[in-house]
Design a protein around this motif. Structure first.
Motif, PDB file in Angstrom:
ATOM      1  N   LEU A 107       0.877  -1.293   0.070  1.00  0.00           N
ATOM      2  CA  LEU A 107      -0.115  -0.105   0.029  1.00  0.00           C
ATOM      3  C   LEU A 107       0.892   1.322  -0.006  1.00  0.00           C
ATOM      4  O   LEU A 107       1.826   1.404   0.779  1.00  0.00           O
ATOM      5  CB  LEU A 107      -1.047   0.116   1.019  1.00  0.00           C
ATOM      6  CG  LEU A 107      -1.781   1.239   1.385  1.00  0.00           C
ATOM      7  CD1 LEU A 107      -2.809   1.395   0.171  1.00  0.00           C
ATOM      8  CD2 LEU A 107      -2.465   1.222   2.751  1.00  0.00           C
ATOM      9  N   VAL A 108       0.589   2.204  -0.928  1.00  0.00           N
ATOM     10  CA  VAL A 108       1.558   3.278  -1.096  1.00  0.00           C
ATOM     11  C   VAL A 108       0.802   4.568  -0.402  1.00  0.00           C
ATOM     12  O   VAL A 108       1.344   5.348   0.334  1.00  0.00           O
ATOM     13  CB  VAL A 108       1.672   3.664  -2.489  1.00  0.00           C
ATOM     14  CG1 VAL A 108       2.658   5.094  -2.880  1.00  0.00           C
ATOM     15  CG2 VAL A 108       2.658   2.503  -3.079  1.00  0.00           C
ATOM     16  N   ALA A 109      -0.412   4.612  -0.611  1.00  0.00           N
ATOM     17  CA  ALA A 109      -1.217   6.105  -0.298  1.00  0.00           C
ATOM     18  C   ALA A 109      -2.755   5.669  -0.320  1.00  0.00           C
ATOM     19  O   ALA A 109      -3.187   4.758  -0.932  1.00  0.00           O
ATOM     20  CB  ALA A 109      -0.714   7.153  -1.117  1.00  0.00           C
ATOM     21  N   THR A 110      -3.249   6.494   0.706  1.00  0.00           N
ATOM     22  CA  THR A 110      -4.712   6.074   0.664  1.00  0.00           C
ATOM     23  C   THR A 110      -5.377   7.491   1.051  1.00  0.00           C
ATOM     24  O   THR A 110      -4.781   8.526   1.638  1.00  0.00           O
ATOM     25  CB  THR A 110      -5.035   5.319   2.277  1.00  0.00           C
ATOM     26  OG1 THR A 110      -4.575   4.128   2.125  1.00  0.00           O
ATOM     27  CG2 THR A 110      -6.507   5.451   2.515  1.00  0.00           C
ATOM     28  N   ILE A 111      -6.713   7.659   0.522  1.00  0.00           N
ATOM     29  CA  ILE A 111      -7.450   9.065   0.647  1.00  0.00           C
ATOM     30  C   ILE A 111      -9.002   8.464   0.854  1.00  0.00           C
ATOM     31  O   ILE A 111      -9.412   7.710   0.048  1.00  0.00           O
ATOM     32  CB  ILE A 111      -7.385   9.815  -0.483  1.00  0.00           C
ATOM     33  CG1 ILE A 111      -8.358  11.204  -0.198  1.00  0.00           C
ATOM     34  CG2 ILE A 111      -7.850   9.135  -1.776  1.00  0.00           C
ATOM     35  CD1 ILE A 111      -8.057  12.271  -1.080  1.00  0.00           C
ATOM     36  N   THR A 112      -9.487   8.896   2.132  1.00  0.00           N
ATOM     37  CA  THR A 112     -10.903   8.514   2.671  1.00  0.00           C
ATOM     38  C   THR A 112     -11.756   9.234   1.887  1.00  0.00           C
ATOM     39  O   THR A 112     -11.265  10.429   1.163  1.00  0.00           O
ATOM     40  CB  THR A 112     -11.075   8.697   3.987  1.00  0.00           C
ATOM     41  OG1 THR A 112     -10.879  10.056   4.269  1.00  0.00           O
ATOM     42  CG2 THR A 112      -9.834   8.064   4.737  1.00  0.00           C
ATOM     43  N   PRO A 113     -13.054   8.773   1.875  1.00  0.00           N
ATOM     44  CA  PRO A 113     -14.265   9.581   1.133  1.00  0.00           C
ATOM     45  C   PRO A 113     -14.154  11.254   1.866  1.00  0.00           C
ATOM     46  O   PRO A 113     -14.644  11.841   1.157  1.00  0.00           O
ATOM     47  CB  PRO A 113     -15.411   8.934   1.703  1.00  0.00           C
ATOM     48  CG  PRO A 113     -14.954   7.575   2.009  1.00  0.00           C
ATOM     49  CD  PRO A 113     -13.557   7.780   2.573  1.00  0.00           C
ATOM     50  N   GLY A 114     -13.667  11.520   3.065  1.00  0.00           N
ATOM     51  CA  GLY A 114     -13.684  12.634   3.530  1.00  0.00           C
ATOM     52  C   GLY A 114     -12.568  13.586   3.346  1.00  0.00           C
ATOM     53  O   GLY A 114     -12.470  14.868   3.470  1.00  0.00           O
TER      54      GLY A 114
ATOM     55  N   ASP B 294       5.824   5.766   4.521  1.00  0.00           N
ATOM     56  CA  ASP B 294       7.067   6.462   4.963  1.00  0.00           C
ATOM     57  C   ASP B 294       7.971   6.725   3.490  1.00  0.00           C
ATOM     58  O   ASP B 294       8.380   7.741   3.716  1.00  0.00           O
ATOM     59  CB  ASP B 294       7.926   5.827   5.955  1.00  0.00           C
ATOM     60  CG  ASP B 294       7.099   6.080   7.167  1.00  0.00           C
ATOM     61  OD1 ASP B 294       7.525   5.546   8.471  1.00  0.00           O
ATOM     62  OD2 ASP B 294       6.031   6.916   7.357  1.00  0.00           O
ATOM     63  N   SER B 295       8.317   5.739   2.608  1.00  0.00           N
ATOM     64  CA  SER B 295       9.064   5.687   1.914  1.00  0.00           C
ATOM     65  C   SER B 295       8.618   6.883   0.597  1.00  0.00           C
ATOM     66  O   SER B 295       9.378   7.153  -0.341  1.00  0.00           O
ATOM     67  CB  SER B 295       9.288   4.487   1.202  1.00  0.00           C
ATOM     68  OG  SER B 295       8.143   3.874   0.688  1.00  0.00           O
TER      69      SER B 295
ATOM     70  N   ARG C 295       7.187  13.211  -1.320  1.00  0.00           N
ATOM     71  CA  ARG C 295       7.342  12.900  -2.667  1.00  0.00           C
ATOM     72  C   ARG C 295       5.850  12.549  -3.446  1.00  0.00           C
ATOM     73  O   ARG C 295       5.810  13.200  -4.582  1.00  0.00           O
ATOM     74  CB  ARG C 295       8.410  11.982  -2.830  1.00  0.00           C
ATOM     75  CG  ARG C 295       9.792  11.921  -2.412  1.00  0.00           C
ATOM     76  CD  ARG C 295      10.711  11.040  -2.888  1.00  0.00           C
ATOM     77  NE  ARG C 295      10.251   9.631  -2.458  1.00  0.00           N
ATOM     78  CZ  ARG C 295       9.997   8.709  -3.304  1.00  0.00           C
ATOM     79  NH1 ARG C 295      10.459   8.894  -4.805  1.00  0.00           N
ATOM     80  NH2 ARG C 295       9.866   7.603  -2.910  1.00  0.00           N
ATOM     81  N   PHE C 296       4.977  11.668  -3.130  1.00  0.00           N
ATOM     82  CA  PHE C 296       3.931  11.483  -3.517  1.00  0.00           C
ATOM     83  C   PHE C 296       2.790  12.221  -2.753  1.00  0.00           C
ATOM     84  O   PHE C 296       2.693  12.536  -1.615  1.00  0.00           O
ATOM     85  CB  PHE C 296       3.922  10.080  -3.491  1.00  0.00           C
ATOM     86  CG  PHE C 296       4.667   8.958  -4.220  1.00  0.00           C
ATOM     87  CD1 PHE C 296       5.768   9.602  -4.807  1.00  0.00           C
ATOM     88  CD2 PHE C 296       4.390   7.616  -4.290  1.00  0.00           C
ATOM     89  CE1 PHE C 296       6.592   8.843  -5.444  1.00  0.00           C
ATOM     90  CE2 PHE C 296       5.372   7.082  -4.987  1.00  0.00           C
ATOM     91  CZ  PHE C 296       6.235   7.481  -5.770  1.00  0.00           C
ATOM     92  N   THR C 297       1.636  12.558  -3.595  1.00  0.00           N
ATOM     93  CA  THR C 297       0.529  13.229  -3.204  1.00  0.00           C
ATOM     94  C   THR C 297      -0.868  12.337  -3.535  1.00  0.00           C
ATOM     95  O   THR C 297      -0.865  12.437  -5.003  1.00  0.00           O
ATOM     96  CB  THR C 297       0.389  14.592  -3.409  1.00  0.00           C
ATOM     97  OG1 THR C 297       1.552  15.315  -2.803  1.00  0.00           O
ATOM     98  CG2 THR C 297      -0.848  15.337  -2.916  1.00  0.00           C
TER      99      THR C 297
END
Length: 115
Positions: free
Chosen positions: A47-54, A61-62, A66-68
Protein backbone atom coordinates in the motif's frame (compact mmCIF):
# COMPACT_ATOMS: atom_id res chain seq x y z
CA UNK A 1 -20.19 -3.19 -13.91
CA UNK A 2 -17.45 -1.59 -11.83
CA UNK A 3 -14.36 -0.43 -13.68
CA UNK A 4 -11.16 1.20 -12.49
CA UNK A 5 -8.83 2.32 -15.26
CA UNK A 6 -5.35 3.59 -14.45
CA UNK A 7 -3.34 5.79 -16.77
CA UNK A 8 -0.26 7.99 -16.68
CA UNK A 9 2.48 5.44 -16.16
CA UNK A 10 5.64 5.31 -18.23
CA UNK A 11 9.40 5.64 -18.26
CA UNK A 12 10.92 8.57 -16.39
CA UNK A 13 14.43 9.53 -15.31
CA UNK A 14 15.38 9.65 -11.63
CA UNK A 15 14.20 12.91 -10.13
CA UNK A 16 11.34 13.19 -12.59
CA UNK A 17 7.60 13.29 -12.06
CA UNK A 18 4.53 11.39 -13.16
CA UNK A 19 0.85 11.78 -12.41
CA UNK A 20 -1.23 8.63 -12.30
CA UNK A 21 -4.98 8.79 -12.79
CA UNK A 22 -7.66 6.25 -11.88
CA UNK A 23 -11.00 6.69 -13.61
CA UNK A 24 -13.79 4.91 -11.74
CA UNK A 25 -17.23 3.92 -13.01
CA UNK A 26 -20.05 1.70 -11.85
CA UNK A 27 -20.04 2.73 -8.20
CA UNK A 28 -20.72 5.80 -6.05
CA UNK A 29 -17.11 6.96 -5.97
CA UNK A 30 -17.51 9.48 -3.17
CA UNK A 31 -18.50 6.70 -0.77
CA UNK A 32 -15.29 4.77 -1.26
CA UNK A 33 -11.81 4.98 0.18
CA UNK A 34 -9.30 5.08 -2.61
CA UNK A 35 -5.88 3.48 -2.37
CA UNK A 36 -2.82 3.24 -4.56
CA UNK A 37 -0.75 0.06 -4.31
CA UNK A 38 2.42 -0.96 -6.12
CA UNK A 39 4.15 -4.23 -6.82
CA UNK A 40 7.78 -4.45 -7.86
CA UNK A 41 9.22 -7.57 -9.50
CA UNK A 42 9.75 -10.31 -6.94
CA UNK A 43 8.10 -8.32 -4.15
CA UNK A 44 4.71 -8.31 -2.48
CA UNK A 45 2.13 -5.70 -3.34
CA UNK A 46 2.37 -2.78 -0.91
CA UNK A 47 0.00 0.00 0.00
CA UNK A 48 1.45 3.35 -1.08
CA UNK A 49 -1.21 5.93 -0.26
CA UNK A 50 -4.81 6.23 0.90
CA UNK A 51 -7.50 8.89 0.70
CA UNK A 52 -10.79 8.51 2.55
CA UNK A 53 -14.20 9.71 1.37
CA UNK A 54 -13.72 12.72 3.63
CA UNK A 55 -10.35 13.57 2.08
CA UNK A 56 -8.05 12.35 4.85
CA UNK A 57 -4.79 11.04 3.43
CA UNK A 58 -1.97 8.80 4.50
CA UNK A 59 1.07 7.34 2.78
CA UNK A 60 3.91 4.95 3.39
CA UNK A 61 7.06 6.50 4.84
CA UNK A 62 9.14 5.79 1.73
CA UNK A 63 7.03 8.19 -0.37
CA UNK A 64 6.12 10.86 2.18
CA UNK A 65 7.03 14.31 0.89
CA UNK A 66 7.30 13.01 -2.70
CA UNK A 67 3.90 11.47 -3.55
CA UNK A 68 0.51 13.12 -3.13
CA UNK A 69 -2.81 11.33 -3.36
CA UNK A 70 -5.94 13.26 -4.27
CA UNK A 71 -9.42 12.72 -5.64
CA UNK A 72 -12.02 14.59 -7.67
CA UNK A 73 -15.41 13.16 -6.76
CA UNK A 74 -17.14 15.20 -9.46
CA UNK A 75 -15.00 13.45 -12.07
CA UNK A 76 -15.01 10.03 -10.35
CA UNK A 77 -11.24 10.07 -10.59
CA UNK A 78 -8.35 9.60 -8.21
CA UNK A 79 -4.79 10.74 -8.68
CA UNK A 80 -1.29 9.99 -7.49
CA UNK A 81 1.21 12.78 -8.12
CA UNK A 82 4.71 11.35 -7.92
CA UNK A 83 7.67 13.70 -7.69
CA UNK A 84 11.38 13.15 -7.14
CA UNK A 85 11.05 9.63 -8.44
CA UNK A 86 13.70 7.08 -7.57
CA UNK A 87 14.66 3.80 -9.26
CA UNK A 88 13.19 1.95 -6.28
CA UNK A 89 9.78 3.39 -7.17
CA UNK A 90 9.76 1.18 -10.26
CA UNK A 91 6.69 -1.05 -10.06
CA UNK A 92 3.25 -1.73 -11.43
CA UNK A 93 0.89 0.71 -9.73
CA UNK A 94 -2.70 -0.30 -8.99
CA UNK A 95 -5.63 1.76 -7.83
CA UNK A 96 -8.18 0.28 -5.50
CA UNK A 97 -11.61 1.43 -4.34
CA UNK A 98 -12.71 0.06 -1.03
CA UNK A 99 -15.89 0.14 1.08
CA UNK A 100 -15.97 -2.83 3.37
CA UNK A 101 -16.60 -5.56 2.43
CA UNK A 102 -16.37 -4.43 -1.19
CA UNK A 103 -13.04 -4.00 -2.91
CA UNK A 104 -12.31 -3.28 -6.56
CA UNK A 105 -9.02 -3.14 -8.47
CA UNK A 106 -7.72 -1.59 -11.64
CA UNK A 107 -5.54 -3.43 -14.12
CA UNK A 108 -2.35 -1.60 -13.19
CA UNK A 109 0.02 0.78 -14.92
CA UNK A 110 3.79 0.34 -15.21
CA UNK A 111 6.09 2.99 -13.78
CA UNK A 112 9.77 2.64 -14.62
CA UNK A 113 12.35 5.00 -13.16
CA UNK A 114 15.64 4.67 -14.97
CA UNK A 115 18.33 6.73 -16.63
Amino acid sequence: QVQLVESGGGLVQPGGSLRLSCAVSGLIFRWYTMNWYRQAPGKERELVATITPGGNTNSVDSVKGRFTISRDNAKNTGYLQMNSLKPEDTAVYYCNAERSPLRYWGQGTQVTVSS
